[in-house]
Design an enzyme around this catalytic site. Structure first.
Site, PDB file in Angstrom:
ATOM      1  N   CYS A 196      -2.562   0.059   9.940  1.00 53.32           N
ATOM      2  CA  CYS A 196      -3.591  -0.868   9.441  1.00 53.32           C
ATOM      3  C   CYS A 196      -4.593  -1.268  10.513  1.00 53.32           C
ATOM      4  CB  CYS A 196      -2.964  -2.153   8.922  1.00 53.32           C
ATOM      5  SG  CYS A 196      -1.522  -1.907   7.946  1.00 53.32           S
ATOM      6  N   HIS A 235       0.838  -1.205   0.000  1.00 55.67           N
ATOM      7  CA  HIS A 235       0.000   0.000   0.000  1.00 55.67           C
ATOM      8  C   HIS A 235       0.875   1.258   0.000  1.00 55.67           C
ATOM      9  CE1 HIS A 235      -3.231  -2.535   2.168  1.00 55.67           C
ATOM     10  NE2 HIS A 235      -3.764  -2.179   1.019  1.00 55.67           N
TER      11      HIS A 235
END
Ligand code: CIR
Length: 275
Positions: A266, A179
């Protein structure tokens, strides 16, 4: 470093009431070992240890002034501890994502129910895909990683959903990482912690950079809160670099979720509420 357990006023807040920060988390799934993996080899994960580490992470969020919402485990959803990917929560609206990994799409249903208490919801719809881990907010700019998880259509839908609130969406190419926020996060006002091997610093406007130690490629992911950052114990060399820039740090051990390719951002969705 002394960190007061208090609800801290947000930067630039014009309001007289202090803002309360909510951090939505979810208990580690019993199925964590069946997680999605893209760039890391599969190794054995100790779920009991992962849960103890997650508890310490929630405590770190509280130490830095968050009210933690701990959602219950989703035993069948291996990656559901990584709540960041299921939504992008702004002051004005929550965007429920459509994660790039098919196995993770079902996670958004329960997150939408949880967030409906705090925000108006909008959704990223098929065929677009977007993971919250690809969205880095710096003021009213949303930098969005064009990754294997977030595509042009998903990014365009995010731009359409947030333009009315004054947000500018800037797509950013990533390479070699899961990401955008694997490669870059904000650690202080105007300061980005970056792995320049995975993202080009020229994508970002009017900011300063601190590079990770080259021996610690995964070290660019930190959770920024008003009193400092939550930072993984796994990256001592880059932690020294943060100290050199006087960034206050609360250390956490996240060895088990790291094996599932997750960083510290996250595991929470952090946003403002009112006390
Ligand atoms: C996945 O591949 O989706 C999970 N195993 C890891 C997700 C990490 N999330 C994040 O970086 N925002």
């Amino acid at each position: 470093m002394l960190l007061k357990k208090t609800y801290l006023r947000q930067e630039n807040s014009q309001e007289s009431e202090p803002d309360l920060l909510i951090a939505v988390t979810r208990e580690v799934s019993a199925a964590l070992e069946r997680c999605e993996l893209s760039y890391m080899p599969r190794t054995s994960i100790d779920v009991g240890l992962a849960r103890r580490q997650h508890r310490a992470y929630r405590e770190a969020l509280e130490t830095l002034g968050c009210r933690v919402v701990a959602l219950p485990e989703l035993p069948e959803q291996a990656d559901s501890v990584f709540v960041e990917d299921t939504a992008v929560v702004l002051d004005e609206v929550a965007v429920i994502t459509r994660p790039g990994a098919e196995s993770r799409r079902i996670e958004t249903e329960s997150m939408a129910r949880a967030l409906a208490e705090y925000r108006e919801l909008v959704t990223i719809d098929a065929p677009g895909t977007l993971d919250g881990g690809d969205v880095l907010r710096v003021g009213h700019t949303l930098y969005v990683g064009r990754s294997a998880r977030s595509d042009r259509e998903g990014i365009a839908q995010l731009a359409a959903a947030t333009a009315a609130y004054g947000y500018k969406v800037v797509p950013v190419e990533t390479r070699g990482c899961l990401h955008l926020k694997t490669a870059v996060t904000q650690v202080a006002p105007g300061l980005l912690l970056i792995n320049p091997a995975w993202v080009d610093r020229r994508a970002f406007e009017e900011v300063d950079f601190l590079e990770v130690d080259p021996a610690e490629p995964h070290a660019a992911n930190a959770v920024r809160l008003p009193g400092g950052v939550i930072y993984p114990r796994s990256f001592p060399r880059t932690r020294e670099r943060l100290a050199g820039r006087r960034v206050p740090v609360v250390m956490v051990d996240m060895s088990e979720t790291e094996k599932a390719e997750g960083g510290v951002t996250c595991c929470s969705l952090i946003f403002r509420s009112r006390a």
